[in-house]
Design a protein around this motif. Structure first.
Motif: not given
Lengths: 237, 126
Positions: A57-73, A191-196, A205-210
């Motif tokens: 999810y982090s790799v895709v969200a970064s536009g493949f700029k980070v490797r899986l090994w370096d990606a956050g959770i 969805f609701a808690q993302e606003f906080l 609307i954030s990516g997570s909310q979509w």
């Protein structure tokens, strides 16, 4: 001088979430007489997919700029991974598909709630700036800043409540709606808690909310399919 | 539950599963050797290799569930277990190594280790 070191609370709660979720699912599946080896296979697959999903999810969200090994959770990535694993194993083990789905969906909010405690302790995914009651300030090597709204703690509590509601539905006459109810409540709560969350500031609307909107629509389909199941059984009689 | 499929067909599936297990391991080794950085090509190739591992895992589980008596499937399962155990041992060794480094000479830590240890450990320095 180094005072000492501790194992990251994030790692501990993440491992704890997997352990508690594993035990919950095992109990539910054994009640349905699912053979041990199928439980083992599904868990192996789901743990791998949770770990990969959370990083992918982090790799895709970064536009493949980070490797899986370096990606956050990302916890939502872990949820997507878990659901993918349940669907894939359901295609392999057709007879137990419904029971697998019900068991894993029921355990999902419990695992998420436990993992969020780690986020709260470490300070990742923190809330908006806030100085009211229960505001949290971070001052560690890992994270500095605050005061913030304790959105991770709120998420943890809300998702554990969703799990308890799911258990109530599971034990009631409306058991067939367990998956649909849990998914619907999880989608609305997330969805609701993302606003906080501070990272939501400046976005409509954030990516997570979509993704939550997607889960919401999926839960509507599940309600419809669960309702039809009863009708099909009656027609066969 | 067991299906009596054509053994040669199932074995071919297991060969595909084996390839999907080996290639990602080689890809991971390559990733460890290459320097960290925002290389989009390396990230994409790494992503594809990890998807291949998942495909291989699904193939192995599918063969074990549908054709439990297939020998190649059993071998593939044990290979997956061995790879998993080795990975776990490396992970535990990395955690222990990080602990030793952090408790030892701070100036000896290089960027590679510190980047990995930050996630595992939450350190307090005074």
């Amino acid at each position: 001088m180094t005072e000492g070191f501790r194992l990251s609370p994030y790692t501990c709660t993440f491992a704890g979430a997997l352990l508690v979720g594993g035990v919950t699912v095992t109990v539910l599946l054994r009640r349905g007489n699912v053979p041990w080896r199928y439980i083992g296979y599904s868990m192996f697959l789901n743990v791998i997919l949770i770990l990969y999903g959370s990083r992918m999810y982090s790799v895709v969200a970064s536009g493949f700029k980070v490797r899986l090994w370096d990606a956050g959770i990302a916890s939502l990535g872990g949820v997507i991974g878990l659901l993918a694993g349940v669907i894939i194993f359901g295609c392999i083990y057709d007879e137990g598909k419904a029971l697998m789905w019900e068991s894993y969906i029921l355990a999902m909010p419990l695992m998420y709630g436990i993992a969020k405690v780690g986020c709260y302790l470490v300070g990742c995914c923190h809330g908006i700036e806030y100085s009211g009651p229960l505001a949290v300030t971070y001052d560690s090597e890992y994270m500095q800043g605050g005061p913030y709204f304790p959105v991770q703690l709120l998420e943890s509590i809300v998702f554990i409540i969703v799990f308890l509601i799911g258990v109530g539905v599971y034990r009631s006459n409306g058991r067939k709606y367990t998956g649909a109810v849990v998914m619907l409540l999880c989608a609305i709560a997330k969805f609701a808690q993302e606003f906080l969350r501070e990272e939501h500031v400046g976005k409509s609307i954030s990516g997570s909310q979509w993704i939550c909107i997607g889960f919401f629509l999926w839960s509507i389909v599940l309600f419809y399919k669960s309702g039809n199941k009863n009708v099909q059984i009656q027609k066969q009689k | 539950m067991e299906q009596h499929g054509d053994d040669s067909r199932v074995n071919k599936l297991c060969v595909v599963g084996l390839v999907c297990l080996i290639l990602p391991i080689l890809g991971l080794l390559l990733e460890v050797l290459l320097p960290a950085g925002g290389n989009k090509v390396v990230a994409t190739i790494s992503f594809i290799f990890q998807l291949m591992y998942i495909a291989g895992l699904v193939i192995m589980i599918g063969v074990r569930v549908k054709y439990p008596s297939n020998v190649f499937g059993k071998v593939l399962m044990w290979l997956h277990i061995i790879v998993g155990v080795i990975f776990l041992i490396i992970l535990i060794a990395a955690i222990v190594m990080c602990a030793v480094v952090i408790n030892g000479c701070m100036s000896c830590m290089d960027d590679f280790l510190s980047g990995r240890c930050d996630f595992i450990f939450w350190n307090f320095y005074k």
